[in-house]
Design a protein around this motif. Sequence first.
Motif, PDB file in Angstrom:
ATOM      1  N   VAL A   1      41.262  13.057  46.713  1.00  0.00           N
ATOM      2  CA  VAL A   1      40.942  14.268  45.948  1.00  0.00           C
ATOM      3  C   VAL A   1      42.033  14.640  44.935  1.00  0.00           C
ATOM      4  O   VAL A   1      41.846  15.545  44.121  1.00  0.00           O
ATOM      5  CB  VAL A   1      40.681  15.496  46.870  1.00  0.00           C
ATOM      6  N   GLY A   2      43.182  13.927  45.015  1.00  0.00           N
ATOM      7  CA  GLY A   2      44.239  14.188  44.035  1.00  0.00           C
ATOM      8  C   GLY A   2      45.532  14.738  44.635  1.00  0.00           C
ATOM      9  O   GLY A   2      46.373  15.279  43.911  1.00  0.00           O
TER      10      GLY A   2
ATOM     11  N   ASP B   1      52.423  10.404  53.501  1.00  0.00           N
ATOM     12  CA  ASP B   1      51.275   9.541  53.760  1.00  0.00           C
ATOM     13  C   ASP B   1      51.910   8.253  54.287  1.00  0.00           C
ATOM     14  O   ASP B   1      52.112   7.282  53.548  1.00  0.00           O
ATOM     15  CB  ASP B   1      50.479   9.304  52.470  1.00  0.00           C
TER      16      ASP B   1
ATOM     17  N   ASN C   1      40.527  20.526  42.189  1.00  0.00           N
ATOM     18  CA  ASN C   1      40.738  19.418  41.249  1.00  0.00           C
ATOM     19  C   ASN C   1      39.376  18.901  40.779  1.00  0.00           C
ATOM     20  O   ASN C   1      38.379  19.048  41.474  1.00  0.00           O
ATOM     21  CB  ASN C   1      41.529  18.302  41.934  1.00  0.00           C
TER      22      ASN C   1
ATOM     23  N   SER D   1      39.956  14.256  34.024  1.00  0.00           N
ATOM     24  CA  SER D   1      40.358  13.735  32.722  1.00  0.00           C
ATOM     25  C   SER D   1      40.838  12.306  32.892  1.00  0.00           C
ATOM     26  O   SER D   1      41.689  12.031  33.757  1.00  0.00           O
ATOM     27  CB  SER D   1      41.473  14.602  32.130  1.00  0.00           C
TER      28      SER D   1
END
Length: 394
Positions: free
Chosen positions: A141-142, A168, A304, A332
């Motif tokens: 998801v960003g 992570d 996002n 984007s």
Amino acid sequence: MPVIVDTDTTRAVRLSATVGHSSHVVATVEQLQTWLDRRPNEYAVVLGPDVSMDAAAGLTNRLRLSRPGLSVIMLRTQTTTDLMAQAMYAGVREVIAIDEMDSLRESIERSQQNYDAIHGPSASARDNGKVITVFSPKGGVGKTTVSVNLAVALADNGTNRVALVDLDLAFGDVAITLQLIPEHTIAEAAEVEGHLDNAMLQKLLTRHDSGLMVLAAPTLPDAKDRISPALVRRVIASLRSDFDYIVVDSSPGFDEQVLSAFDETDECIVLATLDVPTVKNVKMSLETLDLLNLAIGHRHLVVNRADDEVGLTIPNVESILGMATIASFPSSVEVANATNHGRPIVLSKPDHPVSRGIRAVAASIAAVEERVPVAAGAGSEPSGRRSLLRRGKK
Ligand SMILES: Nc1ncnc2c1ncn2[C@@H]1O[C@H](COP(=O)(O)OP(=O)(O)OP(=O)(O)O)[C@@H](O)[C@H]1O
Ligand SMILES: [Mg+2]
């Protein structure tokens, strides 16, 4: 940590390596003053050889009464008796020849001892960094994009000391996102867990050219199992004393290491996208955080890819989650492009709407008042945590 004043960047980097990775470099005495105004616990200033005696005397004069515990150390290409006398008269604590790096190290140590003698033990290492965890239960998801860009924005061209921790632990990609090849990772902290101290931790960090210091995830996924929740808490707590901000990128969902990072978290960015599964999982994870009493009152919702036309809107998400968004970023191709080129969008396209949004988030997070720390015994497993995790794994 000490601050170095030097216009010569190559020399400044060498000095910074001697003094300690988290030392800060500024180019002028004016910039130093701004830096000091925001750091009441600073204990040593190192003036590079280009700083004139007049400027040094002006500085020591200003600091003499207002900051009695702060030592000013001068570096000179040549140290004559005359120069020493002038410097001492001005209130400079020590004058050291530029090639005597061992003497500089010792002088820094004495400065810290001096500061602590005046202000109390460990006063110079007071925990004052703010920990910001970027969290989402969903993958992709960003989180990493937001963590990296937020950390760079908070560093603000060297105005703040920022560490970025890749939690992570199995599949971390902070290093690759910044085109870094780390020599060390958090896995090495596990090898010395019993006696890990700040100096050791500093050596595990990798510097990005924005000034950001990265604690990279292990290179192999199986190392994750050797990194205990207690170690994660300890690492983050140690970084607090050397950095203004510690940004934590997390793995999707709750593993026990990410949960332990929440114990040290001051502000949590909850990341969502406009799709039903993500919003449902965010809702469930907020309830879990409530149950565990984590980051209550310090969660900030960011959406996002918020312009994706997929049926859900931001007001829908806000009403489902019962939270207002503090920011939303459009999808984007330039964001993905920046990641693929190892140059975060806030650096490569500072005027891009996503870059502006990230900087606004950085400013609003920086402005939040300090949280009341969550009580959790260092090294112990907060109650209810294990059973909750087990339940989550079923
Ligand atoms: N606003 C955006 N517009 C376009 N692409 C984006 C945007 N935000 C993130 N991306 C891209 O989406 C992909 C996933 O992003 P990222 O790696 O940051 O997600 P993540 O939540 O960290 O994933 P994981 O859970 O796998 O760690 C990347 O290729 C990234 O460049
Ligand atoms: Mg990620």
